[in-house]
Design a protein around this motif. Structure first.
Motif, mmCIF file in Angstrom:
data_model
loop_
_atom_site.group_PDB
_atom_site.id
_atom_site.type_symbol
_atom_site.label_atom_id
_atom_site.label_comp_id
_atom_site.label_asym_id
_atom_site.label_seq_id
_atom_site.Cartn_x
_atom_site.Cartn_y
_atom_site.Cartn_z
ATOM 1 N N LEU A 1 -15.806 -24.958 -7.577
ATOM 2 C CA LEU A 1 -15.230 -25.930 -7.536
ATOM 3 C C LEU A 1 -14.401 -25.574 -6.219
ATOM 4 O O LEU A 1 -14.220 -25.972 -4.926
ATOM 5 C CB LEU A 1 -15.246 -27.117 -8.061
ATOM 6 N N THR A 2 -13.413 -25.509 -6.633
ATOM 7 C CA THR A 2 -12.171 -24.539 -6.281
ATOM 8 C C THR A 2 -12.841 -23.936 -5.158
ATOM 9 O O THR A 2 -12.609 -23.952 -4.216
ATOM 10 C CB THR A 2 -11.279 -24.311 -7.007
ATOM 11 N N ALA A 3 -13.438 -22.952 -5.040
ATOM 12 C CA ALA A 3 -13.584 -21.917 -4.029
ATOM 13 C C ALA A 3 -14.084 -22.621 -2.917
ATOM 14 O O ALA A 3 -14.122 -22.578 -1.450
ATOM 15 C CB ALA A 3 -14.220 -20.240 -4.239
ATOM 16 N N VAL A 4 -15.999 -23.597 -3.070
ATOM 17 C CA VAL A 4 -15.824 -24.365 -2.185
ATOM 18 C C VAL A 4 -14.845 -25.163 -1.740
ATOM 19 O O VAL A 4 -15.460 -25.352 -0.101
ATOM 20 C CB VAL A 4 -17.221 -25.397 -2.880
ATOM 21 N N LEU A 5 -13.930 -25.922 -1.784
ATOM 22 C CA LEU A 5 -12.809 -26.884 -1.750
ATOM 23 C C LEU A 5 -12.377 -25.775 -0.489
ATOM 24 O O LEU A 5 -11.858 -26.241 0.170
ATOM 25 C CB LEU A 5 -12.008 -26.890 -2.605
ATOM 26 N N VAL A 6 -11.732 -24.556 -0.919
ATOM 27 C CA VAL A 6 -10.791 -23.488 0.046
ATOM 28 C C VAL A 6 -11.533 -22.891 1.426
ATOM 29 O O VAL A 6 -11.305 -23.840 1.786
ATOM 30 C CB VAL A 6 -11.025 -22.669 -0.809
ATOM 31 N N ALA B 1 -16.367 -34.531 -2.725
ATOM 32 C CA ALA B 1 -16.874 -34.385 -3.800
ATOM 33 C C ALA B 1 -16.782 -32.805 -4.423
ATOM 34 O O ALA B 1 -16.480 -32.859 -6.105
ATOM 35 C CB ALA B 1 -18.204 -33.459 -2.777
ATOM 36 N N SER B 2 -16.223 -31.957 -4.054
ATOM 37 C CA SER B 2 -15.501 -30.865 -4.714
ATOM 38 C C SER B 2 -13.815 -31.370 -5.778
ATOM 39 O O SER B 2 -14.023 -31.209 -7.537
ATOM 40 C CB SER B 2 -14.342 -29.581 -4.038
ATOM 41 N N ILE B 3 -13.228 -32.677 -4.896
ATOM 42 C CA ILE B 3 -12.618 -32.916 -6.024
ATOM 43 C C ILE B 3 -12.833 -33.714 -7.020
ATOM 44 O O ILE B 3 -12.165 -33.649 -8.160
ATOM 45 C CB ILE B 3 -11.364 -34.002 -5.326
ATOM 46 N N TYR B 4 -13.703 -34.518 -6.950
ATOM 47 C CA TYR B 4 -14.048 -35.703 -8.009
ATOM 48 C C TYR B 4 -15.440 -34.491 -8.906
ATOM 49 O O TYR B 4 -14.841 -34.108 -9.957
ATOM 50 C CB TYR B 4 -15.688 -36.025 -7.678
#
Length: 313
Positions: free
Chosen positions: A139-144, A295-298
């Motif tokens: 999820l962190t990778a997606v957010l970045v 969505a990534s943060i959630y």
């Protein structure tokens, strides 16, 4: 001792969401011709003025917090150093906030500020040795990736990356460092939200005053004499102060993860206000990036809660 009440924490978090959403609009709505540094300084001064009454009332009639802790010289000196260091970080982040919102735009800058969890995860892993689960890493990778896409203005090309977007990203970077330091230090001493807020904005004001005195000393008097400019500085100072105070009180009633989840959608409201109030245009890539970031943060919040439950089981 405050008895936590979930409904109070949720209500305060919703107030924080609204305040966060209007701050970039106020910043970019100020009259033209006034520097980001001057605006950051004066809004910090007004923050300090607004923070004083509650601080004094609490000191005289309520919880004296750190002033009743009876700290020895070493502890008091360490606490003072932490207050100065983090206050300077917050002062710099205030300037970069104003500059980033101005140059990158209210929509992109507000989404950039959502990078805070990424930096928090990095510092927790590096210094606190808190290992992250595979789902958190994904999820962190997606957010970045979403932030990179936003920073390249939807092109995905590195040569299209906006330097001003990096300025906006520096704000949550500094926030994350300062918050880790504060959390580790002030968990050792009793301190009230009103005291934390006043110390933060007062040190920030002094830090920015020193920088402004070297960079543009004429701005002290020139900006002070313009009522139209000062009206925006007053409004921004009040809203920013209230957001800090409301947030500190919110997390006394509910977990930081829940409060953060409630405030996550605030860039969407900023984008809407930017169109209505400032006449800005919101691009499709900005909307898409925000959806992925939110969505990534959630997802990170949910993964963190699940990990906590497993550890406590």
């Amino acid at each position: 001792m405050v008895t936590p009440k979930a409904s109070t924490g949720v209500s305060l978090s919703l107030v924080s969401l609204g305040l966060l959403a209007v701050m970039p609009i106020i910043s970019n709505g100020r009259p033209e011709g006034f520097s980001a540094l001057g605006f950051a300084f004066y809004l910090s001064v007004w923050q300090t003025i607004f923070a004083l009454p509650l601080f004094v009332v609490e000191l005289c009639f309520g919880n004296r917090g750190i002033f009743a802790a009876g700290l020895d010289f070493r502890a008091a000196w360490r606490t003072a150093l932490v207050a100065v260091a983090t206050g300077a970080m917050f002062g710099l982040s205030t300037y970069l906030y104003v500059l980033g919102v101005e140059r990158a735009g209210a929509a992109s800058a507000s989404i950039a500020l959502q990078a805070y969890p990424v930096f928090s995860i990095f510092w927790e892993t590096l210094f606190l040795k808190r290992r992250k689960s595979p789902s958190e890493l994904v999820l962190t990778a997606v957010l970045v990736a979403a932030l990179y896409y936003l920073g390249t203005q939807g092109t995905g090309r590195i040569d299209g990356f906006s330097a001003w977007f990096l300025v906006a990203l520096a704000v949550p970077f500094l926030w994350s460092i300062a918050h880790v330091i504060i959390k580790e230090e002030f968990n050792r001493v009793p301190i009230t939200p009103a005291q934390v807020t006043l110390f933060r904005v007062a040190v920030s004001s002094v830090f920015l005053a020193i920088i402004l005195a070297f960079v543009d000393p004429a701005a002290f008097l020139a900006d002070a004499s313009r009522l139209d400019f000062q009206s925006f500085a007053v409004l921004m100072g009040l809203v920013y102060y209230l957001e800090l105070l409301v947030w500190f009180y919110a997390v006394r009633h509910i977990d930081v993860s829940l409060a953060s989840s409630i405030t996550t959608p605030w860039p969407a409201f900023t984008m809407l206000l930017a169109v209505i109030v400032l006449g800005n245009e919101v691009e499709t890539y900005q909307i898409g990036a925000f959806v992925i970031v939110a969505a990534s943060i959630y997802g990170l919040t949910l993964a963190g809660l699940q990990k906590t439950r497993r550890q406590n089981a």
